[in-house]
Write a protein that holds these residues in place. Sequence first.
Motif, PDB file in Angstrom:
ATOM      1  N   ALA A  14       0.721  -1.265  -0.007  1.00  0.00           N
ATOM      2  CA  ALA A  14      -0.051  -0.054   0.176  1.00  0.00           C
ATOM      3  C   ALA A  14       0.744   1.227  -0.036  1.00  0.00           C
ATOM      4  CB  ALA A  14      -0.983   0.185   1.290  1.00  0.00           C
ATOM      5  N   LEU A  15       1.896   1.301   0.743  1.00  0.00           N
ATOM      6  CA  LEU A  15       3.004   2.373   0.876  1.00  0.00           C
ATOM      7  C   LEU A  15       3.420   2.871  -0.476  1.00  0.00           C
ATOM      8  CD1 LEU A  15       3.795   4.420   2.901  1.00  0.00           C
ATOM      9  CD2 LEU A  15       5.798   2.911   3.273  1.00  0.00           C
ATOM     10  N   ALA A  16       4.019   1.429  -1.183  1.00  0.00           N
ATOM     11  CA  ALA A  16       4.617   1.806  -2.597  1.00  0.00           C
ATOM     12  C   ALA A  16       3.596   1.744  -3.639  1.00  0.00           C
ATOM     13  CB  ALA A  16       5.464   0.568  -2.797  1.00  0.00           C
ATOM     14  N   THR A  22       4.330  -8.209  -6.087  1.00  0.00           N
ATOM     15  CA  THR A  22       5.491  -7.300  -6.378  1.00  0.00           C
ATOM     16  C   THR A  22       6.265  -7.011  -5.197  1.00  0.00           C
ATOM     17  OG1 THR A  22       4.343  -6.063  -8.187  1.00  0.00           O
ATOM     18  CG2 THR A  22       6.241  -5.006  -7.399  1.00  0.00           C
ATOM     19  N   VAL A  23       6.009  -6.926  -4.286  1.00  0.00           N
ATOM     20  CA  VAL A  23       6.495  -6.666  -3.021  1.00  0.00           C
ATOM     21  C   VAL A  23       7.443  -8.023  -2.781  1.00  0.00           C
ATOM     22  CG1 VAL A  23       6.736  -6.100  -0.459  1.00  0.00           C
ATOM     23  CG2 VAL A  23       5.144  -4.902  -1.991  1.00  0.00           C
ATOM     24  N   SER A  24       6.734  -9.238  -2.636  1.00  0.00           N
ATOM     25  CA  SER A  24       7.270 -10.169  -2.563  1.00  0.00           C
ATOM     26  C   SER A  24       8.448 -10.654  -3.760  1.00  0.00           C
ATOM     27  CB  SER A  24       6.329 -11.584  -2.691  1.00  0.00           C
ATOM     28  OG  SER A  24       6.736 -12.853  -2.633  1.00  0.00           O
ATOM     29  N   ASP A  34      10.786  -4.253 -12.679  1.00  0.00           N
ATOM     30  CA  ASP A  34      11.417  -3.090 -13.513  1.00  0.00           C
ATOM     31  C   ASP A  34      12.293  -2.359 -12.517  1.00  0.00           C
ATOM     32  OD1 ASP A  34       9.966  -0.512 -13.019  1.00  0.00           O
ATOM     33  OD2 ASP A  34       8.433  -1.775 -13.350  1.00  0.00           O
ATOM     34  N   PRO A  35      13.474  -1.738 -12.850  1.00  0.00           N
ATOM     35  CA  PRO A  35      14.281  -0.964 -11.880  1.00  0.00           C
ATOM     36  C   PRO A  35      13.506   0.195 -11.041  1.00  0.00           C
ATOM     37  CG  PRO A  35      15.539  -1.507 -13.874  1.00  0.00           C
ATOM     38  CD  PRO A  35      14.009  -1.938 -14.178  1.00  0.00           C
ATOM     39  N   GLU A  36      12.604   0.939 -11.740  1.00  0.00           N
ATOM     40  CA  GLU A  36      11.950   1.974 -11.163  1.00  0.00           C
ATOM     41  C   GLU A  36      11.056   1.234 -10.021  1.00  0.00           C
ATOM     42  OE1 GLU A  36       9.032   4.692  -9.861  1.00  0.00           O
ATOM     43  OE2 GLU A  36       8.481   3.054 -10.976  1.00  0.00           O
ATOM     44  N   THR A  37      10.195   0.543 -10.148  1.00  0.00           N
ATOM     45  CA  THR A  37       9.166  -0.110  -9.340  1.00  0.00           C
ATOM     46  C   THR A  37      10.099  -0.726  -8.087  1.00  0.00           C
ATOM     47  OG1 THR A  37       7.682  -0.849 -10.894  1.00  0.00           O
ATOM     48  CG2 THR A  37       7.468  -1.977  -8.855  1.00  0.00           C
ATOM     49  N   ARG A  38      11.310  -1.442  -8.314  1.00  0.00           N
ATOM     50  CA  ARG A  38      12.029  -2.211  -7.380  1.00  0.00           C
ATOM     51  C   ARG A  38      12.416  -1.000  -6.455  1.00  0.00           C
ATOM     52  NH1 ARG A  38      14.506  -6.795  -6.878  1.00  0.00           N
ATOM     53  NH2 ARG A  38      14.029  -7.320  -8.848  1.00  0.00           N
ATOM     54  N   HIS A  39      12.849   0.285  -7.037  1.00  0.00           N
ATOM     55  CA  HIS A  39      13.607   1.173  -6.275  1.00  0.00           C
ATOM     56  C   HIS A  39      12.451   1.695  -5.231  1.00  0.00           C
ATOM     57  CE1 HIS A  39      16.172   4.434  -5.073  1.00  0.00           C
ATOM     58  NE2 HIS A  39      15.272   5.106  -5.155  1.00  0.00           N
TER      59      HIS A  39
END
Length: 330
Positions: A14-16, A22-24, A34-39
Amino acid sequence: MANSQRPSMADVAALAGVSAQTVSRVVNASPRVDPETRHRVEAALARSGYRVHRAARALRTGRTGIIGAVVSTLATVGNSLMLQSVVDEASVRGYSVVIARIGTDGPAEAFERLREQGVDGAIVVNEASALLRDVALPDELRLVVVDSPPDPRYAGIETAHADGSAAATRHLLELGHRTIAHIAGPDSSYAAAERERGWRETLTAAGCAPGPLVRAQWTSASGFEAGGSLMDVGTATAVVVANDQMALGVLRAATERGIRVPERLSVVGFDDVDDAANYSPALTTVHQPFDELGRRAVAAVLGDAEPGSREVVAAPLVVRASTGAIIARA
């Protein structure tokens, strides 16, 4: 988080602004993000205080949650900052870092200690990379090496050392300097060799003879000695120094000889350590992005980066007060 309970993956999601799946994937170092989502997820993990349950993850993924860091020394600022960035990034991902120092028995013993602790992979930090040449490496241990020539045996991460040094040299040329010295790092260091190459090739391309060159040992004391020898010869109007610690020694040597910086001598460092802006004068230097290097190194070792693959991180010039145009010598 507003409540006192341990944050869940759903809280982080929820925070991201992403799904729990995706968090898992980020937590388990899946390459399918993808790098932007990971960051963004990593930032949310840090903000929330989420901690991975290592035992559960080991059962689920076959990973222990431990990364090895192989070092030859922590006495140099660059090695220490790089290790700190690896530890910080690993912590965000819920991993611990075990440090193995290469001793008199060479790299094999350090790798054996890491194997005994069941690490999920190892990152070889900076100066230790020189000790891997012509050494048999363990096939079963995933390796990422920071600052090493290309090698098909492991993935590599490095700063654009030569480009950063070239930018520093071009800056001095644009200020009108034509005799630009270099204080290099140890001849065993890949980073030192690349920084020297950037300085040398840039001067040659501009039609200027490279030199003089003095080699030192990354410390402010060795920079003081090397800088003093250059100033006693008195031919250079500017100097590119291979790290900020040695540049600090150069500034002291100049002060003791009554040589004003930058009026009579321009000085450029490399690394952009936190204290560089507070040197006197504030140091023009090349910014080495240790946080980004650590992030990429951890991502590579957990993401099963292919042996022989390579990532290069840009190193921009930061102009401050220690460089200026030539003023007639008094």
